[in-house]
Design a protein around this motif. Structure first.
Motif, PDB file in Angstrom:
ATOM      1  N   PRO A  18       0.840  -1.205   0.000  1.00 24.62           N
ATOM      2  CA  PRO A  18       0.000   0.000   0.000  1.00 24.62           C
ATOM      3  C   PRO A  18       0.870   1.248   0.000  1.00 24.62           C
ATOM      4  O   PRO A  18       2.007   1.240   0.499  1.00 24.62           O
ATOM      5  CB  PRO A  18      -0.801  -0.131   1.301  1.00 24.62           C
ATOM      6  N   ALA A  19       0.356   2.327  -0.556  1.00 29.90           N
ATOM      7  CA  ALA A  19       1.124   3.569  -0.662  1.00 29.90           C
ATOM      8  C   ALA A  19       1.597   4.055   0.705  1.00 29.90           C
ATOM      9  O   ALA A  19       2.681   4.638   0.831  1.00 29.90           O
ATOM     10  CB  ALA A  19       0.280   4.641  -1.351  1.00 29.90           C
ATOM     11  N   SER A  20       0.802   3.788   1.736  1.00 29.32           N
ATOM     12  CA  SER A  20       1.168   4.242   3.077  1.00 29.32           C
ATOM     13  C   SER A  20       2.487   3.640   3.557  1.00 29.32           C
ATOM     14  O   SER A  20       3.223   4.259   4.323  1.00 29.32           O
ATOM     15  CB  SER A  20       0.055   3.896   4.072  1.00 29.32           C
ATOM     16  N   ALA A  21       2.794   2.422   3.092  1.00 31.96           N
ATOM     17  CA  ALA A  21       4.023   1.759   3.526  1.00 31.96           C
ATOM     18  C   ALA A  21       5.263   2.440   2.966  1.00 31.96           C
ATOM     19  O   ALA A  21       6.339   2.394   3.573  1.00 31.96           O
ATOM     20  CB  ALA A  21       4.005   0.287   3.111  1.00 31.96           C
ATOM     21  N   LEU A  22       5.118   3.060   1.792  1.00 29.51           N
ATOM     22  CA  LEU A  22       6.265   3.675   1.144  1.00 29.51           C
ATOM     23  C   LEU A  22       6.394   5.159   1.465  1.00 29.51           C
ATOM     24  O   LEU A  22       7.408   5.777   1.148  1.00 29.51           O
ATOM     25  CB  LEU A  22       6.161   3.483  -0.373  1.00 29.51           C
ATOM     26  N   GLY A 310       5.350  -0.277   8.398  1.00 36.33           N
ATOM     27  CA  GLY A 310       4.189  -0.751   9.130  1.00 36.33           C
ATOM     28  C   GLY A 310       3.463  -1.911   8.478  1.00 36.33           C
ATOM     29  O   GLY A 310       2.421  -2.344   8.985  1.00 36.33           O
ATOM     30  N   VAL A 311       3.971  -2.416   7.361  1.00 30.72           N
ATOM     31  CA  VAL A 311       3.422  -3.614   6.737  1.00 30.72           C
ATOM     32  C   VAL A 311       4.415  -4.753   6.951  1.00 30.72           C
ATOM     33  O   VAL A 311       5.595  -4.622   6.623  1.00 30.72           O
ATOM     34  CB  VAL A 311       3.174  -3.420   5.225  1.00 30.72           C
ATOM     35  N   ARG A 312       3.946  -5.847   7.498  1.00 30.33           N
ATOM     36  CA  ARG A 312       4.799  -7.002   7.756  1.00 30.33           C
ATOM     37  C   ARG A 312       4.267  -8.178   6.947  1.00 30.33           C
ATOM     38  O   ARG A 312       3.055  -8.418   6.912  1.00 30.33           O
ATOM     39  CB  ARG A 312       4.805  -7.340   9.241  1.00 30.33           C
ATOM     40  N   TRP A 313       5.176  -8.901   6.282  1.00 31.39           N
ATOM     41  CA  TRP A 313       4.740 -10.076   5.540  1.00 31.39           C
ATOM     42  C   TRP A 313       5.777 -11.184   5.678  1.00 31.39           C
ATOM     43  O   TRP A 313       6.895 -10.963   6.146  1.00 31.39           O
ATOM     44  CB  TRP A 313       4.470  -9.735   4.079  1.00 31.39           C
ATOM     45  N   TRP A 314       5.360 -12.394   5.289  1.00 30.96           N
ATOM     46  CA  TRP A 314       6.227 -13.553   5.446  1.00 30.96           C
ATOM     47  C   TRP A 314       6.052 -14.475   4.255  1.00 30.96           C
ATOM     48  O   TRP A 314       4.971 -14.594   3.677  1.00 30.96           O
ATOM     49  CB  TRP A 314       5.937 -14.295   6.749  1.00 30.96           C
ATOM     50  N   GLY A 329       6.572 -16.065 -11.673  1.00 28.83           N
ATOM     51  CA  GLY A 329       6.394 -14.620 -11.709  1.00 28.83           C
ATOM     52  C   GLY A 329       5.540 -14.077 -10.581  1.00 28.83           C
ATOM     53  O   GLY A 329       5.035 -12.955 -10.670  1.00 28.83           O
ATOM     54  N   ARG A 330       5.393 -14.857  -9.498  1.00 22.09           N
ATOM     55  CA  ARG A 330       4.564 -14.442  -8.373  1.00 22.09           C
ATOM     56  C   ARG A 330       5.420 -14.144  -7.146  1.00 22.09           C
ATOM     57  O   ARG A 330       6.520 -14.698  -6.988  1.00 22.09           O
ATOM     58  CB  ARG A 330       3.554 -15.545  -8.004  1.00 22.09           C
ATOM     59  N   SER A 331       4.896 -13.306  -6.276  1.00 25.57           N
ATOM     60  CA  SER A 331       5.548 -13.087  -4.991  1.00 25.57           C
ATOM     61  C   SER A 331       5.514 -14.377  -4.180  1.00 25.57           C
ATOM     62  O   SER A 331       4.495 -15.084  -4.177  1.00 25.57           O
ATOM     63  CB  SER A 331       4.823 -11.989  -4.207  1.00 25.57           C
ATOM     64  N   PRO A 332       6.592 -14.713  -3.470  1.00 27.60           N
ATOM     65  CA  PRO A 332       6.570 -15.886  -2.601  1.00 27.60           C
ATOM     66  C   PRO A 332       5.915 -15.598  -1.254  1.00 27.60           C
ATOM     67  O   PRO A 332       5.903 -16.448  -0.370  1.00 27.60           O
ATOM     68  CB  PRO A 332       8.062 -16.208  -2.425  1.00 27.60           C
ATOM     69  N   GLY A 333       5.356 -14.405  -1.092  1.00 26.83           N
ATOM     70  CA  GLY A 333       4.712 -14.049   0.166  1.00 26.83           C
ATOM     71  C   GLY A 333       3.512 -14.925   0.462  1.00 26.83           C
ATOM     72  O   GLY A 333       2.665 -15.147  -0.408  1.00 26.83           O
ATOM     73  N   ALA A 334       3.443 -15.436   1.701  1.00 28.88           N
ATOM     74  CA  ALA A 334       2.322 -16.276   2.115  1.00 28.88           C
ATOM     75  C   ALA A 334       1.152 -15.427   2.582  1.00 28.88           C
ATOM     76  O   ALA A 334      -0.005 -15.717   2.283  1.00 28.88           O
ATOM     77  CB  ALA A 334       2.757 -17.233   3.224  1.00 28.88           C
ATOM     78  N   ALA A 335       1.441 -14.375   3.337  1.00 32.56           N
ATOM     79  CA  ALA A 335       0.404 -13.495   3.878  1.00 32.56           C
ATOM     80  C   ALA A 335       1.075 -12.257   4.444  1.00 32.56           C
ATOM     81  O   ALA A 335       2.309 -12.190   4.536  1.00 32.56           O
ATOM     82  CB  ALA A 335      -0.417 -14.212   4.956  1.00 32.56           C
ATOM     83  N   ARG A 336       0.263 -11.275   4.835  1.00 33.12           N
ATOM     84  CA  ARG A 336       0.813 -10.053   5.397  1.00 33.12           C
ATOM     85  C   ARG A 336      -0.160  -9.459   6.400  1.00 33.12           C
ATOM     86  O   ARG A 336      -1.322  -9.872   6.493  1.00 33.12           O
ATOM     87  CB  ARG A 336       1.110  -9.034   4.308  1.00 33.12           C
ATOM     88  N   GLU A 337       0.316  -8.481   7.150  1.00 34.11           N
ATOM     89  CA  GLU A 337      -0.545  -7.756   8.080  1.00 34.11           C
ATOM     90  C   GLU A 337      -0.132  -6.292   8.102  1.00 34.11           C
ATOM     91  O   GLU A 337       1.054  -5.967   7.978  1.00 34.11           O
ATOM     92  CB  GLU A 337      -0.468  -8.353   9.491  1.00 34.11           C
ATOM     93  N   LEU A 338      -1.106  -5.416   8.219  1.00 33.93           N
ATOM     94  CA  LEU A 338      -0.862  -3.993   8.368  1.00 33.93           C
ATOM     95  C   LEU A 338      -0.957  -3.673   9.854  1.00 33.93           C
ATOM     96  O   LEU A 338      -2.002  -3.887  10.479  1.00 33.93           O
ATOM     97  CB  LEU A 338      -1.891  -3.174   7.584  1.00 33.93           C
TER      98      LEU A 338
END
Length: 410
Positions: A18-22, A310-314, A329-338
């Motif tokens: 999200p833009a807020s993270a950057l 403020g965004v955490r992912w794994w 071509g996909r992110s290896p991210g499983a999930a995230r939380e704001l």
């Protein structure tokens, strides 16, 4: 990495944030953690996201191979560049952890660092660290790492006693970590750490003092000392449950911590985090300090965690699933939380209270501030720091750090 990933919201396939993270990213340091999930054998106490060759056989095929792992991880670093867009920050620190990073060829670790350098650049004074098992390196390997840009190395010593190493299922012999320190110095490493563990079943005070003496004599500028935590599901937990080895109690852990702090202080090491001591400010592990201060970091590799604004992912845990995502071509991210502001406040207190520099009392709510006054009266916080508006743990406070944190976050 933890053995169980938390729940969270779905991660976008392109890994976008999200833009807020950057927003305001230029004012925050940027770090990279590169996870190498391979080990020759599994230590009995280990609960990290690691895999032996036997555990990977038939479960991921060529995608899970360590032979092409550096190329796979490079794909995630390039993904990070796309996600962070025109972010101007150069990497302040890069930390290669595991697992056993030094199971890969030195050229692979240098190549992984090279991709960070190519995509983001490195700060002029960047701290570049790799973890290493003492029995997986030699002088030539260390020289190649140093020539490739690494300037800090962390060896897993754990103990100087063979019977303690045996309980931990460590494969190196006593004396080898100390020799590694000398070899690293000869290769030109400015900063060297030794990791120690206290409270292993069967370890005596004498064993622990011998370990500390050997570590100090080796001459690293940084020593970490961690109480052994017996995690459920590990081989050590099963051995304790069967009565094969005794469980170490909290009082013994406290005694060993006091011994460590006294011995290391006498040898010229100063604590700067509850479990970490250094001979100078330059000897501190800046990468870990960035974690503790809530900076931005990108964790690349199976099971690695990241945090940006403020965004955490794994990431997914298995090397095969990780590689397959990137290949598709996909992110290896499983999930995230704001993280809500309240969660970020609580995390700051939890992490910064562990630091010698302390936590600003201005972060505390009325109940937490009242608890801090009681902690001060009980000798758990330093009086002079408190007068400057900081909560800094005393030696007794460090022994009870978890309890102090629980009271202050209210």
């Amino acid at each position: 990495m933890p053995s169980v990933l938390p729940d969270g919201e779905t991660m976008p396939e392109d890994g976008s944030l999200p833009a807020s993270a950057l927003a305001g990213a230029g004012d925050r340091p940027l770090a990279f953690y590169l996870h190498v999930p391979y080990c020759a054998t599994r230590c009995g106490y280990c609960d990290f996201n690691t895999y032996t060759a036997t555990e990977l056989r038939g479960s991921g095929g060529v995608l899970a191979s360590r032979d092409n792992y550096a190329d796979t991880l490079a794909d995630e670093i390039r993904l990070a560049r796309k996600v962070l867009g025109d972010d101007p920050r150069r990497a302040r620190t890069v930390f290669v952890g595991g697992g056993t990073p030094t199971l890969l060829a030195a050229a692979d670790l240098v190549a992984m660092l090279g991709v960070v350098r190519e995509e983001f650049g490195l700060a002029d004074d960047a701290e570049i660290t790799t973890e290493a098992n003492p029995d997986s390196v030699n002088p030539e390997y260390l020289a190649e790492l140093r020539a490739g840009g690494f300037n800090r190395i962390s060896f897993g010593m754990q103990s100087a006693r063979q019977h303690v190493l045996k309980v931990l299922d460590r494969t190196h012999t006593p004396g080898r970590p100390e020799a590694c320190v000398a070899e690293a110095r000869a290769a030109g490493f400015e900063h060297v750490n030794l990791d120690l563990i206290y409270g292993t079943p069967g370890e005596s005070d004498e064993d622990w003092r011998a370990t500390l003496a050997a570590a100090v004599e080796a001459g690293p500028d940084h020593i970490s000392a961690y109480a052994l935590i017996v995690e459920e599901g590990t081989q050590l937990a099963r051995r304790i449950r069967r009565g094969e080895v005794p469980m170490t109690d909290d009082d013994i852990h406290a005694d060993r911590y006091l011994i460590a702090d006294s011995v290391l202080a006498d040898a010229g090491y100063s604590w700067y985090e509850v479990s970490n001591w250094a001979t100078s400010e330059a000897g501190r592990c800046l990468h870990n300090e960035l974690y503790w201060r809530g900076a931005d970091w990108w964790g690349a590799g199976p099971g690695a965690h990241s945090h940006v604004g403020g965004v955490r992912w794994w990431n997914v845990k298995h090397p095969g699933a990780y590689a397959a995502a990137l290949a598709g071509g996909r992110s290896p991210g499983a999930a995230r939380e704001l993280l809500p502001n309240e969660d970020r406040r609580v995390e700051r207190i939890m992490l910064e209270l562990r630091l010698r520099d302390g936590v600003p009392l201005s972060l505390l709510k009325p109940d937490g501030l009242a608890a801090s006054r009681k902690a001060l009266a009980d000798g758990l916080l330093e009086e002079t720091a408190y007068e400057r508006g900081l909560g800094v743990l005393t030696l007794r406070g460090r022994l009870l750090a978890d309890a102090v944190v629980r009271d202050l976050v209210d």
